[in-house]
Design an enzyme around this catalytic site. Structure first.
Site, mmCIF file in Angstrom:
data_model
loop_
_atom_site.group_PDB
_atom_site.id
_atom_site.type_symbol
_atom_site.label_atom_id
_atom_site.label_comp_id
_atom_site.label_asym_id
_atom_site.label_seq_id
_atom_site.Cartn_x
_atom_site.Cartn_y
_atom_site.Cartn_z
ATOM 1 N N HIS A 76 -18.849 70.519 72.450
ATOM 2 C CA HIS A 76 -19.222 70.348 73.856
ATOM 3 C C HIS A 76 -19.214 71.655 74.622
ATOM 4 C CE1 HIS A 76 -19.002 66.139 72.779
ATOM 5 N NE2 HIS A 76 -19.901 66.009 73.730
ATOM 6 N N ARG A 109 -23.721 62.819 81.437
ATOM 7 C CA ARG A 109 -22.422 62.711 80.761
ATOM 8 C C ARG A 109 -21.331 62.575 81.823
ATOM 9 N NH1 ARG A 109 -24.927 66.567 76.890
ATOM 10 N NH2 ARG A 109 -24.547 65.823 74.778
ATOM 11 N N ARG A 113 -24.272 57.545 81.519
ATOM 12 C CA ARG A 113 -23.485 57.089 80.373
ATOM 13 C C ARG A 113 -22.042 56.902 80.814
ATOM 14 N NH1 ARG A 113 -22.779 60.783 75.141
ATOM 15 N NH2 ARG A 113 -21.390 61.922 76.528
ATOM 16 N N GLU A 171 -24.968 56.289 67.604
ATOM 17 C CA GLU A 171 -24.416 57.585 67.195
ATOM 18 C C GLU A 171 -23.336 57.449 66.120
ATOM 19 O OE1 GLU A 171 -22.758 59.637 70.574
ATOM 20 O OE2 GLU A 171 -22.023 57.807 71.480
ATOM 21 N N ASN A 180 -25.858 64.250 67.794
ATOM 22 C CA ASN A 180 -24.705 65.144 67.589
ATOM 23 C C ASN A 180 -23.599 64.407 66.844
ATOM 24 O OD1 ASN A 180 -26.209 66.742 69.265
ATOM 25 N ND2 ASN A 180 -25.010 66.275 71.086
ATOM 26 N N ASP A 181 -23.303 63.214 67.319
ATOM 27 C CA ASP A 181 -22.261 62.442 66.650
ATOM 28 C C ASP A 181 -22.783 61.773 65.389
ATOM 29 O OD1 ASP A 181 -19.814 62.787 68.023
ATOM 30 O OD2 ASP A 181 -20.683 61.743 69.736
ATOM 31 N N ARG A 237 -17.960 68.270 64.274
ATOM 32 C CA ARG A 237 -18.976 69.067 64.955
ATOM 33 C C ARG A 237 -18.406 70.269 65.698
ATOM 34 N NH1 ARG A 237 -20.712 64.797 69.748
ATOM 35 N NH2 ARG A 237 -21.389 66.586 70.968
ATOM 36 N N CYS A 290 -31.057 61.771 72.551
ATOM 37 C CA CYS A 290 -30.452 62.594 73.604
ATOM 38 C C CYS A 290 -29.462 63.618 73.038
ATOM 39 C CB CYS A 290 -29.778 61.726 74.660
ATOM 40 S SG CYS A 290 -28.389 60.778 74.009
HETATM 41 C C1 PEP Z 1 -24.545 62.818 70.899
HETATM 42 O O1 PEP Z 1 -23.536 62.497 70.268
HETATM 43 O O2 PEP Z 1 -25.604 63.202 70.358
HETATM 44 C C2 PEP Z 1 -24.548 62.786 72.377
HETATM 45 C C3 PEP Z 1 -25.638 62.978 73.065
HETATM 46 O O3 PEP Z 1 -23.351 62.595 73.003
HETATM 47 P P1 PEP Z 1 -22.231 63.726 73.114
HETATM 48 O O4 PEP Z 1 -22.829 65.025 72.637
HETATM 49 O O5 PEP Z 1 -21.805 63.797 74.531
HETATM 50 O O6 PEP Z 1 -21.163 63.214 72.205
HETATM 51 MG MG MG Z 2 -21.960 61.466 71.262
#
Ligand code: PEP
Ligand code: MG
Length: 583
Positions: free
Chosen positions: A206, A313, A350, A450, A473-474, A484, A521
């Site tokens: 993040h 977020r 979200r 995710e 991402n997740d 990650r 996203c």
């Molecule tokens: C993701 O996991 O791709 C996502 C958009 O949420 P975050 O990056 O906030 O976990």
């Molecule tokens: Mg996520």
């Protein structure tokens, strides 16, 4: 002597500036420049803080003395003497004055800069007793900072974040830290730095994500950068290559200066695409949405030509508040500000996703937390564990929907029971608002896909939700079992792994087959290297940082989805899809 440090490229562009080394725990100290006529006042603030702390210590000493010899505490008395001595130390006071007068740093920034310098000298000492005095110095500085914090607020920053113009000169500054938490990054957003480097962090941590949202060059996972680089060193951050060049020669500097200007020209050129509709060569309209962290980011979203917010977020409203969470009213005002800021365009909010690499506060950082925070109580699990708190957020979001189109997005769902509980609480929040005669609009309900378990049970989600949003991402993290945020395994964090691509493609196809909107996203959506593949998979909605929108739009304008479909199928079934990506 010139040397370079390698890390992960997370936010594009080149930044050139003097290094400001900041201990992670002190990033939340305000960093701003003072005007020449404020220098004396700043030095006074510092003196006052020093005097208050000295008087405090003297009072404690007096208290010990009053207890009489029977209660003598020789170690404590000696320690307090050391603290008093450190407070008067010439190296500390004259150093801090130097940063204020020569660099026009505000008092807190000057104090922590000097602390960092002296702390390094302590670290190099042979004598263990002297080495340990570093902790004492940190304690007295911490106390001075607390005194200075008491009610005094920082003045406005000169220039915009990222502009990084010095108040006192013309040298830009870059921040070097061991680690920056997402909460630190919020602080950083208000600051004056032109770029940053951290020792730790992965490409989709993040910290990296917020760097991209700020559109400033950044390198993370640079291992020991914060030890190798010294305060005030000249540093080049190449955010495209993930390289940090320290003390560059004039030739290297000139080369990077050229690259920096090229980047500016390219951005200028791209900005002309802002009003161009995102339509492919074969006439497919593609929705380009923005990811935001704060209501004020709506400005950047509109500026980049986003047609809405695909991911707000909301957890950033909850961070760095020492456990005091925003109540319903505060949240409502923030969501309403985002909705109004988007001027009638839809905003997808979200619900809170804290946990893993997004601790609420620094003192609940992942290392102090559970063994596997990414697999623990985060996102919807955290919300469902405290229904009263979750209802507050749901009511706040529903109330904001009275001011413009709002979509409600739920993170990290995997189980049917979680879906049921969530939907029941959404209904309860609606009923509570109706009972209180509070206005609220209609919201569309969406689920984030995710977790692999969710991607493998898409029909269940389609039964209950109006739209899906793929959090790559997740999804990558959980599919490949790669943290990650951990730079040690970042080479294995692979968006092009066939398993990941198949889960993404399957989700898009099933959503489309039922006529429901599916967007991506995660960071994949803003990666131009992935645009054609995602289009070929059938994706028609992308949500990304505003700074990435125009580049992706350029790629879309050059694409023909009809031709890309067959090619995407070949990529999806290849053992090593990355080799086909350049075809
Ligand atoms: C993701 O996991 O791709 C996502 C958009 O949420 P975050 O990056 O906030 O976990
Ligand atoms: Mg996520």
């Amino acid at each position: 002597m010139t040397f370079s440090v390698h890390g992960l490229a997370v936010s594009r562009g080149v930044a050139i500036g003097r290094a400001v080394i900041v201990a992670s725990s002190r990033v939340d100290v305000a960093h701003y420049f003072v005007q020449p006529d404020q220098i004396e006042a700043e030095i006074q603030r510092l003196r006052r803080a020093r005097d208050v702390v000295s008087e405090d210590i003297a009072r404690v000493q007096q208290g010990l003395h009053d207890l009489g010899p029977a209660d003598a505490h020789p170690e404590l008395t000696a320690l307090l003497d050391v603290h008093l001595m450190l407070l008067q130390d010439e190296q500390l006071t004259s150093g801090v004055k130097h940063w204020i007068t020569e660099r026009r740093y505000n008092a807190e920034w000057a104090l922590t800069t000097q602390l960092e310098l002296i702390a390094r000298q302590f670290d190099e000492m042979e004598d263990p007793y002297l080495r340990e005095r570093k902790a004492d110095l940190e304690q007295v500085v911490e106390r001075m900072l607390r005194v200075m914090r008491g009610g005094e607020s920082p003045m406005d920053l000169p220039g915009q974040p990222g502009g990084a113009r010095q108040g006192g000169g013309d040298e830009p500054l870059v921040l070097i830290a061991h680690d920056l938490s997402p909460a630190d990054m919020l602080q950083f957003k208000q600051s004056v730095f032109a770029g940053f480097v951290t020792d730790v962090g992965g490409k989709t941590s993040h910290t990296a994500i917020v760097a991209r949202s700020m559109d400033i060059p950044a390198v993370v996972g640079a291992r020991s950068a914060s030890h190798l680089i010294n305060q005030d060193d000249w540093v080049v951050i190449d955010g495209d290559a993930g390289v940090v060049v320290v003390d560059p020669s004039p030739i290297v500097l000139a080369e990077y200066g050229f690259k920096q200007r090229q980047g500016e020209i390219e951005r200028e050129r791209l900005s002309r695409l802002k009003h161009t509709p995102a339509v492919t060569l074969d006439g497919q309209t593609i929705e380009l949405l923005a990811n935001i962290e704060q209501p004020s980011d709506a400005v950047a979203a509109l500026k980049a030509g986003a047609v809405g917010v695909g991911l707000f977020r909301s957890e950033f409203l909850f961070m760095g508040r020492n456990g005091r969470l925003p109540d319903e009213e505060e949240q409502y005002q923030a969501y309403r500000a985002a909705v109004e800021g988007m001027q009638g365009l839809p905003v997808t909010i979200r619900t809170v996703d804290v946990g893993a690499d997004k601790p609420l506060d620094r003192n609940t950082a992942r290392s102090d937390d559970h063994l596997n925070p990414a697999l623990g109580l985060r996102a919807i699990r955290w919300s469902l564990a405290d229904p009263a708190m979750f209802l507050e957020q749901l009511r706040a979001i529903l109330r904001a929907s009275a001011h413009g189109p709002v979509n409600l997005l739920i993170p990290m769902l995997a189980h049917a029971t979680e879906i049921r509980q969530t939907l029941a609480l959404v209904q309860k929040a609606r009923d509570q608002l109706d009972a209180a005669c509070q206005p609220h609009g209609r919201v569309k309900l969406g689920a984030m896909i995710e977790i692999p378990a969710a991607a493998l049970t898409v029909p269940m989600f389609l039964k209950h939700f109006d739209f899906l949003s793929i959090g790559t991402n997740d999804l990558i993290q959980y599919t490949l079992a790669i943290d990650r945020a951990d730079e040690a395994v970042s080479h294995l964090y692979d968006p092009m792994h066939p398993a990941v691509l198949q889960l993404v493609a399957g989700t898009i196809a099933q959503g489309r087959a039922q006529g429901k909107s599916v967007s991506v996203c995660g960071e994949m959506a803003g990666d131009v290297a992935m645009t054609r593949l995602l289009l070929g998979m059938g994706l028609r909605s992308f949500s990304m940082h505003p700074s990435q929108i125009l580049q992706v739009k350029q790629q879309i304008l050059r694409s023909d989805t009809a031709k890309l479909e067959a090619w995407a199928q070949r990529v999806l079934t290849a053992d090593d899809p990355a080799t086909l990506l350049r075809d």
